[in-house]
Design an enzyme around this catalytic site. Structure first.
Site, short mmCIF file in Angstrom:
data_model
loop_
_atom_site.label_atom_id
_atom_site.label_comp_id
_atom_site.label_asym_id
_atom_site.label_seq_id
_atom_site.Cartn_x
_atom_site.Cartn_y
_atom_site.Cartn_z
N HIS A 79 0.85 -1.19 0.00
CA HIS A 79 0.00 0.00 0.00
C HIS A 79 0.89 1.24 0.00
O HIS A 79 2.09 1.16 0.23
CB HIS A 79 -0.88 0.01 1.25
CG HIS A 79 -0.07 0.12 2.52
ND1 HIS A 79 0.64 -0.94 3.03
CD2 HIS A 79 0.18 1.16 3.33
CE1 HIS A 79 1.27 -0.56 4.13
NE2 HIS A 79 1.03 0.73 4.34
N ASP A 134 0.98 5.27 1.72
CA ASP A 134 0.44 5.78 2.97
C ASP A 134 -0.53 6.95 2.83
O ASP A 134 -1.34 7.18 3.70
CB ASP A 134 1.58 6.18 3.91
CG ASP A 134 2.23 4.96 4.56
OD1 ASP A 134 1.63 3.87 4.46
OD2 ASP A 134 3.31 5.10 5.15
N HIS A 138 4.71 0.01 -0.28
CA HIS A 138 5.49 -0.88 0.57
C HIS A 138 4.60 -1.88 1.27
O HIS A 138 3.38 -1.68 1.37
CB HIS A 138 6.30 -0.08 1.59
CG HIS A 138 5.43 0.77 2.48
ND1 HIS A 138 4.93 1.98 2.05
CD2 HIS A 138 4.97 0.60 3.74
CE1 HIS A 138 4.20 2.52 3.02
NE2 HIS A 138 4.19 1.69 4.06
N ARG A 178 7.29 -9.34 16.19
CA ARG A 178 8.03 -8.24 15.56
C ARG A 178 7.41 -6.93 16.02
O ARG A 178 6.22 -6.70 15.83
CB ARG A 178 7.91 -8.37 14.04
CG ARG A 178 8.43 -7.22 13.20
CD ARG A 178 7.80 -7.35 11.83
NE ARG A 178 8.39 -6.54 10.79
CZ ARG A 178 7.98 -5.32 10.47
NH1 ARG A 178 7.03 -4.73 11.16
NH2 ARG A 178 8.53 -4.69 9.46
#
Ligand SMILES: *[C@@H]1O[C@H](CO)[C@@H](O)[C@H](O)[C@H]1NC(C)=O
Ligand SMILES: *[C@@H]1O[C@H](CO)[C@@H](O)[C@H](O)[C@H]1NC(C)=O
EC number: 1.14.11.7
Length: 738
Positions: A585, A587, A657, A667
């Site tokens: 996507h 931002d 990204h 994570r």
């Protein structure tokens, strides 16, 4: 006499040990005429090498003070002597009619007048300097060029920080270190030292202050910040102060040009055409041209922040533009007109300024006769044009060189013969164009002001535009604190920022999000430690500063959303998993992979301008970040997370990204979005800050003074100096420049 005095001074300085150090660089011996900076500096270094820290500090500070006094004396004496009637240049030479002149000066008599005036001026300057600086005046305090350069590079502060450290004056040590570092942001040793200072419990954030930078830079930054928040009324006095400060710095820079002539290399003189071979007038002309060149360079010096390589482009006109706009915003039209007329003095053809002027005049109604450009700017321009004319003349006829620092010089002023050549040179001027991409090394120097941070990959290395990977933003301990925070918050069942959804992007991972406000609330209720919540705020501000310095140095960025996100692989659901942890996507726009277009419209967060991801750990499988082509398929770069690594990039369609699946472990990353639009700044951030401050105050009331040092035996900033002294007994160099 001096020779005798100096050891005495040293002795005196050795006597009072624990005497409290005044803050900053206050005068050591008020009233006494300053001693020569180079002698003081040499003595200071000798004391330093001998480990006599207190005298070293005193001598180095005195050297700085003396150097500053020399500059001030030159400025004041220059001004007062120029105003003295006998020492002023005859009016006929300035092209103005003499007020109450008798007969016209005869041919040749101007020469007498000029030289007589020069002698009188020299007499006046010598006497003034002797009054200000003691017997011997400026000649006694003369400083060689190498030392002037060392002072310009702020080298004394490098020794000072170490000496202060030895004296356990941590606040002053941090201030001296910061002062040196501002001018030397590439100095690796100092970067490490700064990081150590930051970790010492006795050092407050406000200790990192700059003891040298002219205050107008701080005012300038504040005014930009206020303008960014649409606070024109508050910004106005600061804009004006910054402009006055810039003009004042220009004056003291120009006064320095009249100091003792630089000892130039022989080649340089050859090149300048007016070498020492010439007679009286050639020599006078040669020196005069060098003074003019130096004065013109002051435009750049004034516009260049300490430690930066390039001046802020078009510094004065851009300040005037902001002034007229701000005045118009608060409705002060007469001031708006004066300032926009001043812009037009620089750029008579500037369409925007002409348009603004018309508009202001129309709004004002009847014409006001008294309105003209600002006097200070008028004076500045007239004087500058006069100097340029002479410099271009010398360039054409005497073969001297001149690099005009200003883009506004009217073409008519430049001799025909020189225009073509200058046009070529002009095209090479770096600041006339957008900074090239990838950003040159000098550009991200500023970023390094956050010590310990390194640029690992720039846009070119990341195969894109406006992308960067920076490392070293967090220490392992800080990562630990933030990881603990997210764990504690999740343990308490607190989840925020995802509207309660556990797996918003993929069913194979569990997501835990924490906003800054939630963290502050949890800290306040005692569910999580307040250290983590505080660090979260501090770190987000760290990222914002860095992102702004790197991508948007001239326009303030605000945080619009800060989100601490952990994603954990759900065991037993990873076999043959095909999906991503986070689909591709962009931002701030809706990506259409088929056409490669990105629509900047809702539901995208269209006001996001720069994105940042700050990673906290790497002990998991998968989870790399990747960038793609606008087709959302072709991967162009990938980045492996690790503690303290920041990936920052512009939020538009140029940076699609996603995140590879996390197939084992957890994570955690801090996601931050920045915006240029002040109305989209994160309100929760401020609320969180207030909340934490409140609880801090309460805690302080309870605890009272009971603050055991977390860091009982801090490492000294560097052990390198100890015992370093070469055989000749010469003082060691402060640091190897790396
Ligand atoms: C405009 O600004 C000047 C200087 O700041 C001030 O003296 C003057 O009163 C202001 N005028 C108006 C109409 O606000
Ligand atoms: C950029 O592209 C090159 C060539 O395709 C590749 O080898 C390199 O890994 C890419 N850079 C990053 C950071 O992924």
């Amino acid at each position: 006499m001096l020779r005798l005095l100096r050891p005495l001074l040293l002795l005196l300085l050795l006597l009072p040990p624990g005497s409290p150090e005044p803050p900053g660089l206050a005068q050591l011996s008020p009233g006494a005429p300053p001693q020569a900076p180079d002698l003081l500096y040499a003595d200071g270094l000798r004391a330093y090498a001998a480990g006599a820290w207190a005298p070293a500090v005193a001598l180095l500070r005195e050297a700085l003070r003396s150097q500053a006094a020399l500059g001030r004396a030159r400025l004041d004496c220059g001004a007062s002597c120029a105003a003295e009637p006998g020492a002023a240049l005859p009016a006929v030479l300035l092209g103005a009619p003499e007020p109450d002149s008798g007969p016209e000066p005869t041919q040749g008599s101007w020469e007498q007048q000029l030289l007589r005036a020069a002698l009188r001026r020299a007499d006046c300057l010598t006497q003034c300097a002797a009054r200000r600086l003691g017997p011997g005046g400026a000649a006694r305090l003369r400083v060689v060029r190498a030392l002037r350069d060392a002072f310009r590079r702020r080298e004394p502060y490098n020794y000072l920080q170490r000496a202060y450290y030895q004296l356990k004056k941590l606040d002053l040590a941090a201030a001296a270190a910061h002062t040196f570092f501002v001018a030397n942001p590439m100095h690796l040793q100092m970067r490490e030292d700064m990081a150590k200072y930051r970790r010492m419990s006795g050092v407050q954030p406000q200790s990192f202050r700059d003891l040298e930078t002219p205050p107008h830079w701080a005012v300038y930054d504040t005014s930009l910040e206020l303008l960014g928040r649409q606070e024109a009324g508050l910004a106005l006095p600061r804009l004006e102060e910054a402009l006055q400060g810039s003009l004042a710095q220009m004056e003291s820079c120009r006064a320095d040009c009249e100091g003792p002539e630089e000892q130039q290399g022989a080649e340089e003189e050859e090149e300048d055409g007016a070498g020492s071979q010439g007679g009286l007038y050639e020599a006078i002309a040669g020196h005069w041209v060098r003074v003019l060149q130096c004065r013109q360079r002051c435009v750049e010096e004034t516009a260049t922040r300490p430690g930066r390589s390039f001046p802020v482009p078009d510094f004065l006109p851009s300040q005037l533009r902001r002034l007229h706009e701000a005045h118009a915003q608060v409705g002060n039209l007469s001031q708006a007109i004066e300032n926009v007329l001043s812009v037009l003095l620089f750029y008579p053809e500037d369409e925007a300024a002409k348009g603004a002027l018309n508009q202001y005049q129309a709004q004002l109604g009847e014409p006001r006769p008294g309105l003209g450009p600002r006097e200070d700017i008028q004076r500045f321009i007239l004087r500058s044009l006069g100097e340029k004319r002479q410099l271009y003349y010398a360039m054409e006829h005497l073969g001297t060189s001149f690099k005009d620092p200003d883009p506004w010089t009217p073409e008519a002023l430049i001799p025909e013969a020189l225009r073509e050549k200058l046009r070529e040179d002009q095209e090479k001027r770096p600041w006339d164009h957008e900074p090239p991409k990838p950003k040159p090394l000098t550009y991200w120097k500023d970023v390094l002001l956050l010590e310990g941070v390194t640029l690992t990959q720039d846009s070119r290395q990341l195969n894109g535009s406006e992308r960067a990977v920076l490392d070293g933003l967090l220490t392992p301990a800080e990562c630990g604190v933030l990881l603990q925070l997210s764990k504690d918050a999740a343990g308490a069942g607190a989840r925020s920022g995802y509207r309660g959804r556990r797996s918003p992007h993929t069913p194979h991972e569990r997501f835990e999000g924490l906003t800054v406000l939630k963290a502050a609330q949890l800290a306040r209720s005692g569910t999580v430690g307040s250290q983590g919540a505080k660090l979260l705020l501090e770190v987000s501000e760290r990222v914002r500063t860095l992102t702004q310095a790197y991508f948007s140095p001239e326009r303030p960025l605000h945080l619009s959303f800060t989100h601490l996100v952990c994603r954990s692989a759900i065991e037993g659901e990873q076999e043959q998993r095909m999906d991503l942890s986070h689909p591709v996507h962009a931002d701030n726009c809706v990506l259409d992979p088929d056409t490669g277009e990105c629509w900047r419209e809702p539901p995208a967060y269209t006001y996001r301008d720069y994105s940042g991801l700050l990673y906290l750990n790497d002990d998991f499988q998968g989870g790399d970040l990747f960038f793609t082509e606008p087709n959302a398929l072709t991967v162009t770069a990938r980045v492996r997370p690790r503690c303290g690594r920041l990936v920052a990039f512009s939020s538009g369609g140029e940076n699609p990204h996603g995140v590879w699946a996390v197939t084992r472990g957890r994570r955690c990353a801090l996601a931050l979005w920045h915006t240029w639009a002040p109305e989209h700044r994160e309100q929760e951030w401020l609320e969180a800050k207030e909340l934490l401050q409140e609880s801090e105050e309460e805690e302080e009331e309870e605890e009272e003074e009971e603050m055991p040092s977390k860091d009982p035996s801090p490492e000294p900033p560097s052990r390198r100096h100890q015992g370093v002294r070469d055989k000749a007994g010469k003082p060691p160099r402060a640091r190897e420049e790396l």
